[in-house]
Structure formats: C-alpha cells, structure tokens
Design a protein around this motif. Structure first.
Motif, short mmCIF file in Angstrom:
data_model
loop_
_atom_site.label_atom_id
_atom_site.label_comp_id
_atom_site.label_asym_id
_atom_site.label_seq_id
_atom_site.Cartn_x
_atom_site.Cartn_y
_atom_site.Cartn_z
N ARG A 1 -12.96 -2.63 4.84
CA ARG A 1 -12.34 -1.44 5.45
C ARG A 1 -13.28 -0.24 5.51
NH1 ARG A 1 -7.38 0.13 2.27
NH2 ARG A 1 -8.91 -0.10 0.59
N GLY A 2 -14.37 -0.25 4.75
CA GLY A 2 -15.28 0.88 4.78
C GLY A 2 -14.91 2.00 3.85
N VAL A 3 -13.88 1.81 3.03
CA VAL A 3 -13.49 2.78 2.01
C VAL A 3 -13.30 2.01 0.71
CG1 VAL A 3 -12.39 4.36 3.63
CG2 VAL A 3 -11.04 2.52 2.59
N PRO A 4 -13.44 2.68 -0.45
CA PRO A 4 -13.25 1.96 -1.72
C PRO A 4 -11.87 1.34 -1.82
CG PRO A 4 -14.31 4.09 -2.09
CD PRO A 4 -13.87 4.08 -0.65
N LEU A 5 -11.82 0.14 -2.36
CA LEU A 5 -10.54 -0.56 -2.55
C LEU A 5 -9.93 -0.12 -3.88
CD1 LEU A 5 -8.44 -2.71 -1.82
CD2 LEU A 5 -9.93 -4.42 -2.89
N GLU A 6 -8.76 0.52 -3.81
CA GLU A 6 -8.07 0.98 -5.00
C GLU A 6 -6.75 0.23 -5.12
OE1 GLU A 6 -7.87 5.24 -4.55
OE2 GLU A 6 -9.81 5.47 -5.54
N LEU A 7 -6.54 -0.35 -6.29
CA LEU A 7 -5.38 -1.21 -6.51
C LEU A 7 -4.57 -0.75 -7.70
CD1 LEU A 7 -7.08 -4.74 -6.18
CD2 LEU A 7 -5.87 -3.48 -4.40
N GLU A 8 -3.25 -0.96 -7.61
CA GLU A 8 -2.40 -0.86 -8.80
C GLU A 8 -2.65 -2.13 -9.61
OE1 GLU A 8 2.23 -1.39 -9.92
OE2 GLU A 8 1.83 -0.08 -8.18
N LEU A 9 -3.27 -1.97 -10.76
CA LEU A 9 -3.86 -3.12 -11.45
C LEU A 9 -2.84 -4.15 -11.89
CD1 LEU A 9 -6.60 -4.18 -12.15
CD2 LEU A 9 -6.45 -3.06 -14.37
N ASP A 10 -1.71 -3.72 -12.44
CA ASP A 10 -0.72 -4.69 -12.92
C ASP A 10 -0.27 -5.62 -11.80
OD1 ASP A 10 -0.86 -3.68 -15.47
OD2 ASP A 10 0.90 -2.39 -15.26
N ARG A 11 -0.02 -5.05 -10.63
CA ARG A 11 0.43 -5.87 -9.51
C ARG A 11 -0.72 -6.75 -9.00
NH1 ARG A 11 3.75 -3.03 -4.77
NH2 ARG A 11 5.07 -2.69 -6.60
N ALA A 12 -1.92 -6.21 -8.99
CA ALA A 12 -3.06 -6.97 -8.49
C ALA A 12 -3.35 -8.20 -9.33
CB ALA A 12 -4.30 -6.08 -8.44
#
Length: 464
Positions: A441-452
């Motif tokens: 996507r060209g932007v940092p991937l930020e995730l909600e860790l528990d769900r990920a």
C-alpha cells in the motif's frame, strides 16, 4: 508527453540481460521511446527467470524464457542486442556515457541503465566448490545429482535449503553446513530460523550448524575427478562427491570500480526513481560526478539500493523489484514523470498520481514447505506468531517495529496496535494475496495485534 524542461535521450544502453534489463527495454518501447537501444548481456542467452534454477532444479531441464513467460522479445525491442559481450568499463561525463565491452568495442549513448544482476560468493580457498546462479550452473548440478551421491551444501539460506531439499528428494545424501546457529538467521532471525530447523531432519538432510568452513579442496584421491573435501573450522573433514557454495551473492559490479562510488556490498544507491545519487562511500575511493553526469546514470535490479516510502533504502536482489521498478525508472528518464523521486505527500500536493509501491518479496520452496516473505525484517524487530508451527497447517511470523522512542499505541478499547515491518507466510497460499495487498500500500501496516494473531481472523480485518 515529456515536460518542456525534460532532456529526452536519443540513445540508451542497458547493461544486463536479466529480468530487470528485459523489463527496461520493454518499458522504453511501451512509453514511446523511438531512439536507439543497445542491450549488453554476459551469458550468451536470452533473458530467463532465475528462481526456478534452484526451486525446480530437476523439474525443468530448460530455463523459463522471459519471451515465453512475459512476452519479452529483446530482438524486437532493441536496435543492438549483444547477449555475449559484457561490459567491462564505464565512462561518464556531462555529455555522454561510454561503455566498453569485452570485445573492445565502445558503446556511446546519452543514458546508461545499469541492470546488473548478482554473482555468487565463493570465498578464497573454496576452489573445489561449485555455485548455482546461471542456467549452465543448473545444468551441471542437475547432471551430477544421482541417488546415493554425497552432496555437501555450504550455507543454509534460501538457495542452500532449496537445493538440499531437491537433492534429498532425488536420493542424494545431503549435508548442509551453516556457520550460524540456525538456518536463515540472517534472512529471518534466530527465532524463526529455529522453527525451520526440524524441516531438515524431516527431509532426510543432515544439518550441521555453528561451525564455519575453512577450505573446500579437491578430493583425496587423484582419480576422483569430481570429489571434494570440506575442512571445517573445528578440524572435522567432510568427504563429498560435490560441494555447493550457497553463502550469498553480491551485485556483479566489480567492473565499475573506480568509476562510480559503490556501497560496501557492491551496490549503487539510487533514489526512488532509480537515478544514481552519486553518494561517496567510505568503502569506495571513486569520486563524485557532476549533476549533469548523474542524470545519465540509472540503475535497476540487484545492483540498485533503492529508496522505498515505507522501508527506506532497500538493497536489490528482490524479484519484485526487477519486475516492477524498471517502469518507474523509464518514465523518469524519459521525462514523463520528473517528480518520480518525490515523497507521495509532495506528489499529492502537485496533483500527481501515486507511484505503486511494491514491498520487498521473496518466495521459496524448500524442504517440503512454501515460504513467502513480504517486507524487510530487522534483527531489532519483535517477532510474534500467527498460528502454530508445530501443527499441520500453515502459520505466519509478523515482524513488529520496535521503536523505543514511541509511546505504546492502543485502540480505544485497550488493544495493542503494532507497526508491521515484515510478514513471513509458511504453507499459507490463501493468505499470500491479501498480505501482498496490505504490504504494497505504500504506507506502514498497522494492526490490532490481538486480532492479527488469531488464525481464524482475516489479517485485513485487523488493520487500523
């Protein structure tokens, strides 16, 4: 159309006849370049895809030609095609570039695109070891493999593991020697390397770790033409019918010494558009070039350490870079996109369309497993697992940015938010597509860790 300020070249010389070079030639014609195109190669063969050389060593007895795979016909795209006349020297000034070839000819052009591939590393004292990088190398290795033969592979990286698995499957007695404590430590880190270690035993491969190789010499018996002896740093000696050195590769840029300042690995630092930046390196005495000369030097593929909007400077060697970057570079050198090197926020203010970003990508088939790596893991990353490596299904490793200067982030309901630097997928073909989209996507991937980390959830649903 080029902008009025652009200086459109009338001739281009491409050095390198691999995927990056072929894609460069195709992009030039695709974007309307009608000038003279010269392409110089070294192997005497049309472009082919290199990954199958190790992954499908025994399945494919001929290279995967890019003319068939991607529809690239260099004879039709170029005016002067020399597949067996490699470059040996480069001169650059404010008016032109001159590439001298092995035959002694000087090729003069307005612009040079250095699409150099890499060359395998074979340390001094390893004269009896073979390497795997070209179609000819693969043919020799394929001819040597037979049930019961003794193969020693030095290096448990991507190539070493792939060849070890193929050879063991063909009945060879395979030993892999790795100087590090676990396989793939440099590529994937110690924790993940430890998780793949059991794969060797399961595939019938003997793995020796934590010991370096001192020498690879011809076998003890003079009448054994192909035999070799591997002397380890601890004094042990391994007898082999064949030894494969698989300890890495470097950009094939030795012929540029003294002309362009190279990085310590032999690469060239380029901007996001692929233009050589001319940065002087403490490891290379070559001087800087005038700005007018710099505008004549571009690089793509294995030799190019290229700026990425998320990962910063990314060294070459990724198949995805050789496939996609030449199009951006050609648009820039033709003046069709003079702002190709600008950050996306600047391009947006100027009303320019975003440039597609492609995360570094590695795909490997080794020891009965499929691996897909997106992004750029760092030794400083925190590694967390999605799924159970001990179970029969697939799993993934997420490499999380470990920025000590930032306050921990949380969602409104208190769940941790993490920035992902890389994703390794193991035996998870259905997840490759969605992870590729997320990482590109060209932007940092930020995730909600528990769900990920919940294997039952889709990774895209954890994006914040």
């Amino acid at each position: 159309m080029p902008t009025p300020s652009a200086q459109v070249p009338s001739s281009v010389v491409i050095v390198g006849a691999g995927l990056a070079g072929a894609q460069t030639a195709a992009a030039l014609r695709k974007h309307g370049f009608e000038g003279h195109v010269t392409l110089l190669g070294a192997e005497g063969l049309p472009p082919y895809d290199r990954p199958p050389l190790s992954k499908e060593l025994l399945k494919r007895t001929e290279p995967v030609w890019l003319a068939d795979d991607l529809g690239i016909d260099l004879a039709a795209l170029t005016d002067d095609l020399r597949l067996a006349d490699p470059a040996v020297h480069l001169s650059v000034d404010r008016e032109r570039v001159v590439v001298r070839t092995a035959s002694g000819d000087d090729v003069t052009a307005d612009v040079v695109v250095l699409a150099l591939g890499s060359e395998p590393v074979r340390p001094a004292g390893w004269e009896a070891a073979v390497t795997l990088h070209t179609a000819a190398d693969a043919e020799r290795l394929r001819a040597a493999l037979a049930p019961g033969m003794r193969l020693v592979v030095v290096g448990a990286g991507w190539i070493g593991a792939e060849v070890a698995g193929v050879a063991a499957g063909a009945g060879a007695r395979v030993t892999v020697v790795e100087a590090g404590p676990v396989p793939l430590e440099r590529q994937l880190g110690r924790r993940v390397g430890g998780l793949v270690t059991p794969w060797y035993d399961a595939a019938g491969v003997t793995l020796v770790t934590g010991v370096a190789v001192d020498q690879v010499l011809p076998g003890a018996h003079e009448d054994t033409q192909d035999g070799a002896r591997v002397t380890l740093a601890d004094g042990h000696v391994l007898e082999a019918d064949l030894v494969l050195a698989a300890v890495g590769a470097r950009p094939a840029s030795g012929w540029l010494a003294g002309t362009l300042p190279r990085e310590s690995n032999g690469g060239l630092r380029v901007n996001r558009a692929g233009r050589f930046m001319g940065l002087r390196s403490p490891t290379d005495p070559a001087g800087g070039l005038h700005l007018d000369a710099l505008r004549r030097v571009w690089a793509v593929g294995d030799i190019a350490t290229r700026e990425h909007p998320v990962f910063g400077p990314v060294p070459g060697g990724h198949w995805s870079a050789a496939l996609h970057d030449p199009d951006v570079t050609v648009r820039a050198l033709l003046g069709l996109d003079e702002r190709a090197a600008e950050p996306e926020r600047v391009r947006a203010r100027l009303g320019l369309a975003p440039i597609p970003a492609h995360a570094p990508y590695v795909f490997s088939q080794q020891l009965g497993h499929d691996l897909a790596l997106f992004g750029a893991p760092s030794p400083f990353d925190e590694v967390v697992l999605r799924g159970d490596p001990a179970a029969s299904g697939g799993w993934a490793a997420l490499y999380l940015e470990n920025a000590l200067d930032r306050h921990p982030r949380q969602t409104t309901d208190g769940h941790r938010v993490a920035t992902v630097r890389a994703v390794l997928l193991v035996d998870s073909p259905r997840e490759v597509g969605q992870v590729r989209k997320l990482m590109n996507r060209g932007v940092p991937l930020e995730l909600e860790l528990d769900r990920a980390l919940d294997p039952a959830a889709k990774l895209r649903d954890a994006v914040v």
